[in-house]
Scaffold this active site. Structure first.
Site, PDB file in Angstrom:
ATOM      1  N   GLU A 122       2.693  -0.690  -9.235  1.00 44.17           N
ATOM      2  CA  GLU A 122       3.263   0.062  -8.125  1.00 44.17           C
ATOM      3  C   GLU A 122       4.752  -0.249  -8.025  1.00 44.17           C
ATOM      4  OE1 GLU A 122       1.470  -0.577  -4.287  1.00 44.17           O
ATOM      5  OE2 GLU A 122       2.671   1.001  -3.374  1.00 44.17           O
ATOM      6  N   ALA A 263       2.043  -9.397  -2.976  1.00 45.80           N
ATOM      7  CA  ALA A 263       0.778  -9.244  -3.678  1.00 45.80           C
ATOM      8  C   ALA A 263       0.568  -7.775  -3.983  1.00 45.80           C
ATOM      9  CB  ALA A 263      -0.377  -9.758  -2.821  1.00 45.80           C
ATOM     10  N   HIS A 298      -4.806  -8.141   3.919  1.00 46.85           N
ATOM     11  CA  HIS A 298      -4.075  -6.892   3.707  1.00 46.85           C
ATOM     12  C   HIS A 298      -4.459  -6.251   2.369  1.00 46.85           C
ATOM     13  CE1 HIS A 298      -0.403  -4.295   4.058  1.00 46.85           C
ATOM     14  NE2 HIS A 298      -0.493  -4.317   2.735  1.00 46.85           N
ATOM     15  N   GLU A 299      -4.411  -7.040   1.307  1.00 46.96           N
ATOM     16  CA  GLU A 299      -4.714  -6.468  -0.013  1.00 46.96           C
ATOM     17  C   GLU A 299      -6.181  -6.044  -0.082  1.00 46.96           C
ATOM     18  OE1 GLU A 299      -2.079  -5.838  -1.477  1.00 46.96           O
ATOM     19  OE2 GLU A 299      -0.844  -7.293  -0.394  1.00 46.96           O
TER      20      GLU A 299
HETATM   21  N1  B3K Z   1       1.473  -2.277  -2.356  1.00 45.38           N
HETATM   22  C1  B3K Z   1       2.144  -3.501  -2.709  1.00 45.38           C
HETATM   23  C2  B3K Z   1       3.616  -3.377  -2.733  1.00 45.38           C
HETATM   24  C3  B3K Z   1       4.172  -2.822  -3.989  1.00 45.38           C
HETATM   25  C4  B3K Z   1       5.685  -2.888  -4.009  1.00 45.38           C
HETATM   26  C5  B3K Z   1       6.256  -2.199  -5.174  1.00 45.38           C
HETATM   27  N2  B3K Z   1       7.690  -2.369  -5.268  1.00 45.38           N
HETATM   28  C6  B3K Z   1       1.756  -4.624  -1.821  1.00 45.38           C
HETATM   29  C7  B3K Z   1       1.202  -4.256  -0.517  1.00 45.38           C
HETATM   30  O1  B3K Z   1       1.830  -3.647   0.312  1.00 45.38           O
HETATM   31  O2  B3K Z   1       0.073  -4.567  -0.280  1.00 45.38           O
HETATM   32 ZN    ZN Z   2       0.206  -2.993   1.423  1.00 45.69          ZN
END
Ligand code: B3K
Ligand code: ZN
Length: 879
Positions: A122, A263, A298-299
């Site tokens: 991402e 993360a 969160h993840e």
């Molecule tokens: N979705 C990722 C963040 C990605 C950042 C890319 N530059 C972590 C999070 O928000 O859970």
């Molecule tokens: Zn996130």
């Protein structure tokens, strides 16, 4: 570089239903073989007949269409794409590429961390792994085969479920993974390394047993308990609160040392910055523990809000991030003290998001355009986005909000959607009109509510007038009134809540909070049935992300601080009082600290009895930060703010010495370490008290501080004591600060996460020679520009966490930061761009500093070959 606009969104011309990837993994060189099943998207307009696949830093070895190797005339390799000419409507494309993980310092795509290989995709990292349509609205079923040297890479992980493993005759191993859930490429992940697993199991609501593994470097297996506990709590919470169950046969987490952010929620294979996994009481502070709990949750929550339902395009980023932050904040609130959690979240919003909204990078929760999407993983998209979801949850109430999220999950499972789709679910399930509310997604800037009131003693009517306006932001000069949920209470002279009865209502409600719905630029509310003029308690619980202005007297703030039934507003009143006093001290350096203020703090300290909430008390006792104080000034007075804050802290330390010593006595650390909210509250309060006492230290206090450091009972206490010793005037502590730093280094030199604290503490010291010291530390054998945590610990901590020294009027701090950014940009543009943040705020300073910062920004802009990341932030800051 081109600007990408939301209004230009078009559905993808081709879809990829299935991808079978084969990796021949090596640190220096990895070969990726991809087999993609493509078809024309019936929902898209026909283009020029060519297929465009994203790809960067790839060496193409072969491309074949339906088993026919293509001659060079039938395709074209560009710097960022592979164009295959005149493709059929449905076909299979095979590519073979080479990539070089060891050369990948940007930490995007496949890269090396220590001895392992891992990925970060991402937002647009997958295109560095293989040619693909690398956008979130292309959802694909992936299967992966990983081949690698069995000795160096015994653990081979990818998304989804494991479907087989074999060792080949040549000593290589092959592991196969299959992810049954279609997903966008940004959620793709692989990991290979010699890792140890800490394992557990979770039984889902429907009775499925899911193995859970946290993979770490073997020396870290004793630091995973808290992360595992947090994961299991999060899985349970998502079932109970949202009815969301985990959906794969296994859930894996990997902790890596080199990571650009916190993360990443890759499907079934979350990859973490080690900082958000590894913790032991002697290595991690209470704040670290809380951070781990929040990020692990969160993840995990992303599995539904982000993965099962994802974003149509990157302008919709807050669809998954705002909602998921809201979810993790609520989860953490349920795990400990809801009130304290709210204060921390608002503190952070005000410290990071409000300034962003008021600066050159201001953008709506759903941005309209970007140059580099990585620059938009911001406090606005995340934290303001979470507030926008929270307001909807509060407008609907718990039951209807749950109906709304149920509808959202049911309607959009397996799809890539928009924030508009989310709001429509809330509208339908909540049976409520959110048309005006939608402006929260589109309009940047922090709304300001100017409040005024009057009381008519004859009629007992109290009128509150509220004017809302949102300051203009870059590219958005007209602002419309927002729908704002505004929670209000009225207090009588004894501090009790009054019934908040609106004119025209026949019956008085029970005393307490009333939610007013603001919609117009100016609104008047008249409350009746009052015997005397009440004291208003405004924006209780921080019911909307806005700034409230109301001409409170000091006495009223002190009164609210003592009596408001709303815990958040008690804290906020204390903050306002401190901000006001500190700004007065900035303006008038020889003004004595008023007795009334010291008395109010003393009264707060007295609340530290058996049943008090020590964590809340610690929050009340924490003075606003130097940067927050700067945000409240028209022109930031860097030196004045530091001086005033130190003066006030010293006055508290001197004049309330006995009370503070009492706090130390009552809140001693028990022998048995304990991570309960109550124990954390005691540590926070005790260390706040120690901080004040060390501002005006007598030898016995210095001794106490040194003893706390040396006892080394837990990292929270060690760091608190070390910080005091390092920051104290050598006149009081001699070389105790230096000695403690040396001892700390010797103890922790081989633990990178703890060593980051050692770097950070020195970078944040207010000592006059800090910049020199930081420059010296750049040469330290343990310093490296290739580890983002280390960069943040030293350079980031200096630039953001040390306003006094960073903004030194000779400009040396600015030059230092610009030099580092230019060094970093070719290595890791994301990290370079993040470091720019303090310079984006240059307009807030005096003319001398403005000129100095601008000169550095201009110098950066002139450099050739700047990354899009840095270019966008610098050019917008100057523009
Ligand atoms: N979705 C990722 C963040 C990605 C950042 C890319 N530059 C972590 C999070 O928000 O859970
Ligand atoms: Zn996130």
């Amino acid at each position: 570089p081109p600007v990408i606009h939301l209004k230009d969104y078009r559905p993808p011309e081709f879809l990829i239903d299935r991808a079978a990837l084969h990796f021949d993994l090596g640190l220096e060189e990895t070969a990726v073989h991809a087999e993609l099943d493509l078809r024309r998207n019936p929902a898209a307009k026909r283009g020029d007949g060519d297929l465009y696949l994203d790809g960067e830093h790839l060496e193409l070895l072969e491309v074949a269409l339906d088993d026919r190797t293509l001659p060079p005339a039938e395709y074209e390799i560009r710097e960022d794409a592979l164009v295959v000419h005149r493709v059929p409507d449905r076909f299979r494309l095979r590519t073979r590429v080479l990539i070089r993980p060891a050369d990948n310092t940007a930490l995007e795509g496949l890269y090396v961390s220590g001895d392992m290989l891992c990925t970060q995709c991402e937002a647009e990292g997958f295109r560095r792994i293989t040619y693909f349509i690398d956008r979130p609205d292309v959802m694909t079923r992936f299967s992966v085969a990983l081949a690698a040297d069995a000795e160096r890479f015994p653990v081979l992980l990818a998304n989804g479920n494991p479907v087989g493993e074999e060792t080949l005759e040549d000593g290589r191993k092959v592991a196969r993974w299959d992810d049954p859930f279609p997903k966008p490429s940004y959620l793709f992940a692989v990991v290979a390394g010699d890792l140890a697993a800490v394992s557990d199991r979770f039984t889902t609501l429907s009775g499925r047993e899911v193995p859970l593994n946290i993979y770490v470097e073997p020396e870290n297996t004793d630091k995973c308990d808290h992360a595992m506990r947090s994961l299991k709590a999060a899985m349970r919470w998502d079932e109970e609160r949202y009815g969301r169950e985990y959906d794969l046969d296994v859930f894996n987490i990997v902790a890596v040392s080199h990571f650009n952010m916190g993360a990443m929620e890759n499907k079934g294979l979350n990859v973490f910055n080690a900082k958000y996994i590894l913790a032991r009481p002697d290595t991690a502070t209470d704040m670290d523990f809380a951070g781990i709990e929040g990020v692990v949750a969160h993840e995990y929550f992303h599995n539904w809000t982000g993965n099962r339902i994802t974003c149509r395009d990157w302008f919709q980023l807050s669809l998954k991030e705002g909602f998921t932050v809201y979810r993790d904040q609520e989860f953490s609130a349920d795990q400990s003290s809801r009130g304290v959690k709210r204060i921390e979240d608002v503190r952070m919003l005000r410290a990071r998001q409000f300034p962003e909204d008021a600066g050159p990078m201001a953008h709506p929760v759903r941005p309209d355009s970007y140059i580099e999407i990585n620059n938009f993983y911001t406090a606005t998209v995340y934290e303001k986005g979470a507030e926008v979801v929270r307001m909807q949850a509060n407008l609907l109430g718990p039951e209807r909000f749950r109906k709304g999220t149920d509808l959202y999950f049911e309607r959009f499972d397996g799809q890539a959607v928009t924030t508009e789709d989310f709001v429509r679910c809330m509208e339908e399930a909540g049976d409520i009109d959110l048309s005006q509310f939608r402006r929260w997604y589109a309009q940047a800037g922090t709304p300001v509510l100017e409040c005024a009131d009057s009381f008519d003693a004859h009629t007992g009517a109290y009128t509150l007038e509220i004017r809302q306006h949102t300051p203009t932001t870059p590219g958005q000069s007209t602002k419309l009134p927002l729908q704002i949920p505004f929670a209000v209470g009225l207090l009588d002279a004894a501090g009790a809540d009054l019934p908040v009865q609106l004119d025209g209502e026949t019956e008085a409600p029970a005393p307490g909070t009333r939610m007013l719905a603001l919609r117009e630029a100016v609104e008047r509310f008249t409350f009746v049935g009052l015997d005397a003029e009440p004291v208003p308690s405004l924006l209780r619980g921080f019911s909307a992300p806005v700034i409230v202005r109301y001409p409170y007297t000091d006495a009223q703030l002190t009164f609210l601080m003592a009596h408001d039934s709303d815990g958040f507003n008690r804290w906020d009143a204390a903050q306002s009082l401190s901000v006001r006093l500190l700004l007065e001290l900035v303006a008038e350096s020889d003004k004595p600290v008023p007795e009334a203020y010291i008395e109010a703090v003393g009264r707060a300290l007295k609340q530290d009895d058996a049943d008090a909430d020590q964590a809340l008390l610690a929050e009340v006792l924490t003075l606003p930060s130097e940067s927050y104080l700067g945000d409240q000034m028209t022109v930031v007075d860097v030196d004045g703010i530091h001086r005033a804050r130190e003066q006030l802290a010293a006055a508290i330390g001197e004049q309330l010495r006995d009370a503070l010593l009492g706090v130390l006595e009552r809140n001693q650390e028990p022998v048995e370490y304990d991570l309960s909210p109550a124990a954390m509250g005691r540590r926070a309060l005790r260390n706040a008290a120690l901080g004040y006492l060390m501002r005006a230290p007598t030898p016995d206090i210095v001794e106490r501080c040194r003893a706390q450091f040396e006892a080394g009972h837990n990292m929270t206490d060690v760091i608190a004591a070390l910080r005091c010793l390092v920051d104290a005037d050598p006149e009081h502590v001699g070389d105790a600060g230096e000695q403690a730093l040396t001892a700390f280094y010797q103890r922790w030199a081989e633990d990178p996460l703890v060593l980051d604290k050692w770097f950070g503490l020195q970078a944040q010291s207010s000592r006059p020679d800090t910049l020199e010291r930081v420059e010296g530390l750049l040469e330290h054998p343990k310093f490296t520009l290739t580890n983002p945590n280390r960069v943040r610990a030293l350079i980031g901590a200096f630039a953001v966490g040390n306003p006094l020294r960073f903004h030194a009027v000779d400009g040396a701090g600015y030059r230092f930061l610009a030099d580092r950014i230019l060094e970093l940009d070719p290595l890791n543009p994301q990290i370079a761009s993040r470091l720019l943040y303090p310079m984006t705020r240059w307009r807030r300073y005096d003319e001398i500093r403005q000129a100095l910062i601008r000169a550095q920004l201009e110098r950066i802009l002139e450099v050739e070959g700047l990354s899009n990341d840095v270019y966008e932030v610098v050019s917008k800051s100057l523009g």
